[in-house]
Design an enzyme around this catalytic site. Structure first.
Site, PDB file in Angstrom:
ATOM      1  N   LYS A   1       0.835  -1.209   0.000  1.00 21.24           N
ATOM      2  CA  LYS A   1       0.000   0.000   0.000  1.00 21.24           C
ATOM      3  C   LYS A   1       0.868   1.257   0.000  1.00 21.24           C
ATOM      4  CE  LYS A   1      -4.005   2.283   0.502  1.00 21.24           C
ATOM      5  NZ  LYS A   1      -4.637   2.655   1.756  1.00 21.24           N
TER       6      LYS A   1
ATOM      7  N   GLY B   1       9.110 -24.253  14.428  1.00 23.30           N
ATOM      8  CA  GLY B   1       8.460 -25.286  15.224  1.00 23.30           C
ATOM      9  C   GLY B   1       8.014 -26.491  14.418  1.00 23.30           C
TER      10      GLY B   1
ATOM     11  N   GLY C   1       1.167 -17.520  -7.367  1.00 23.57           N
ATOM     12  CA  GLY C   1       0.367 -17.999  -6.243  1.00 23.57           C
ATOM     13  C   GLY C   1       1.220 -18.306  -5.026  1.00 23.57           C
TER      14      GLY C   1
ATOM     15  N   ASP D   1      -4.253 -17.841   6.502  1.00 28.99           N
ATOM     16  CA  ASP D   1      -4.006 -18.324   5.134  1.00 28.99           C
ATOM     17  C   ASP D   1      -3.704 -19.817   5.050  1.00 28.99           C
ATOM     18  OD1 ASP D   1      -4.207 -15.652   4.674  1.00 28.99           O
ATOM     19  OD2 ASP D   1      -2.264 -15.404   3.684  1.00 28.99           O
TER      20      ASP D   1
ATOM     21  N   HIS E   1     -21.835  15.103  -1.766  1.00 26.92           N
ATOM     22  CA  HIS E   1     -21.527  15.670  -3.080  1.00 26.92           C
ATOM     23  C   HIS E   1     -20.295  16.554  -2.996  1.00 26.92           C
ATOM     24  CE1 HIS E   1     -22.573  16.526  -7.169  1.00 26.92           C
ATOM     25  NE2 HIS E   1     -22.606  17.827  -6.957  1.00 26.92           N
TER      26      HIS E   1
END
Length: 494
Positions: free
Chosen positions: A60, A124, A289, A331, A469
């Protein structure tokens, strides 16, 4: 014997840290193991996981660097006298971004200390269902036992090892954000539109080589296989093309060779023409990926089941694996969105269920997300196709519009790709099922509407919402043309 810890978390990324810190709030004895295996190019980083070190945060910030470059061009139309040509210095940007990331690494360490979470900088692996063997970089071994164990090791970028020279000469997103010097002329394969976008934006010669469709398999939860996302992805890539990113479509690389000049010569196959082509680049970046980081965990030994195709850990609605006291978040888990905020929320809720008498499960419906391409794409809820699949095409109404951000007018910027569509149920209440938005600040726009959609907002309620607006988000409150009508969806007037 008694276990040393109430909770042991393996993996110090977003989900793991959130889970460990939340559990510690309940006065439990908590430990966390985190270890960064250097990338094949030798890049390594500190505590905090993908998002902090090689994901959302540096991405970002570099996206912002590119947006500022566009703003400099626009500024002249608005009366600012800016000496031409403007020049970007990669090393200055990289240093600033890397310093900020290091401050986040340090912040996480301090927080763990404050919350009395024991931090082991170790790799680990399971030796039995309650025991983890930790190994330091120097090979020193520590044995840790725990009542409950949470796996949150996330994923790492894959390498296309079938391509000669890929591993030796290519980099991935694990390396890009930590480069001290400019990557120069860059080839990106297969699809990392965000990276390609900001590389072009900071003035680098950038080429994206694609096998098939852009944004294919984004989030890896099939979300971006749908025609809606393909339509959005096409608009995003058209915009990138018009601003200088080159695209080699339906091509795939065969080999990468290093030239005497240190440049990389890439040979590829053009499937449309059936020809072989080649060019040289300073940097070749693989974006094929991510793979779950489970290799060293020794999951088979303790019976934690994974999906044999994806390698991800199979969990139920409570994030539990096939072994009762072993859990997984983020993930690494099968069928979950690969997003930082979902990992954080899932980690916190898991800790509360384990130690805080809570029964609240993580809700994965209507999760908003944004792709930070030069022209951003944000969405929440169902795609048009998913809605049709669930409710049938006769029961769906799609409102859409091509609009022009006011900021683009004076700057004479092309707004052809600024588009939005809203998918609603057609029955009387017209509940909003999904919202898709391409334009500036898409993340900020979608975040606000996500609350409404999560709360079951309807199209009539949206029509009663007064717009601010003149903003881009306001255009959503004025959506009135349906796809079904076949009318031109271009917004005219202010």
């Amino acid at each position: 014997g008694k276990n040393e810890y109430d909770l042991l978390v393996i993996g110090g990324g977003s989900g793991g840290l959130a889970c460990a810190k939340e559990a510690a709030q309940f006065g439990r004895k908590v430990a966390i193991l985190d270890y960064v295996e250097p990338s094949p190019q030798g890049t390594k980083w500190g505590l905090g996981g993908t998002c902090v070190n090689v994901g959302c945060i540096p991405k970002k910030l570099m996206h912002q660097a590119a947006l500022l470059g566009s703003a400099l061009k626009d500024a002249q139309h608005y009366g600012w006298n800016i000496a031409q040509p403007v020049h970007h210095t990669w090393s200055v940007m990289a240093q600033a971004v890397q310093n900020y990331v290091k401050s986040l690494n340090w912040g996480h360490r301090v927080q763990l200390q404050d919350k009395k979470v024991k931090y082991f900088n170790m790799k680990g692996s399971f030796s039995d269902p309650h025991t983890i063997r930790g190994l330091t970089k120097a090979g020193k071994e520590t044995i840790v036992t725990a009542e409950n164990i949470v796996i949150a090791t996330g994923g790492r970028p894959k390498y296309p090892t079938h391509i000669a020279g890929a591993l030796e000469y290519g980099i991935t997103s694990d390396d890009l954000f930590w480069l001290k010097e400019s990557p120069g002329k860059t080839l990106v394969w297969d699809v990392s539109l965000e990276c390609a976008g900001f590389l072009t934006g900071v003035g680098l010669d950038t080429t994206v080589m694609m096998r098939s469709i852009p944004l294919r398999g984004f989030d890896q939860n099939k979300q971006f296989f749908s025609p809606t996302q393909q339509q959005m992805a096409s608009l995003v890539t058209e915009h990138m093309e018009s601003y200088g990113t080159k695209f080699l479509k339906r091509c795939f690389p065969i080999k990468v060779e290093k030239l005497e000049s240190n440049r990389l010569r890439v040979t590829w196959k053009n499937t449309d023409l059936g020809t072989e082509e080649a060019d040289s680049f300073n940097t070749v970046m693989w974006a094929v990926g991510r793979a779950p980081d489970t290799e060293t965990l020794n999951l088979e030994a303790v019976g934690v089941k994974t999906n044999s195709e994806t390698g991800k850990i199979i969990v139920d609605a409570s994030e539990a694996t096939s072994v009762p006291h072993i859990y997984a978040v983020g993930d690494i888990t099968e069928g979950r969105p690969e997003l930082t905020p979902t990992a954080i929320a899932a980690g916190k809720l898991l800790a509360r269920r384990l130690f805080g008498h809570s029964s609240e499960m993580m809700d994965y419906d209507n999760v908003p997300t944004t792709v930070f391409t030069p022209l951003e794409y944000g969405c929440v809820g169902l795609s048009e196709e998913a809605a049709v699949q669930c409710y049938g095409s006769d029961n769906i109404e799609v409102y859409h519009a091509y609009y022009k951000p006011l900021e683009f007018t004076v700057a004479e910027r092309d707004a052809t790709q600024c588009y939005m569509k809203m998918v609603c149920l057609r029955e009387s209440e017209q509940r909003i099922l999904g919202l898709h938005f391409i334009g500036p600040n898409a993340g900020e726009v979608i975040q606000g509407f996500a609350l409404g959609i999560k709360c079951g907002a309807t199209y009539p309620q949206l029509m009663k919402t007064i717009g601010i607006h003149p903003t881009c988000a306001e255009e959503i409150t004025k959506l009135h043309i349906t796809k079904r009508s076949g009318l031109d969806a271009t917004v005219t007037g202010c």
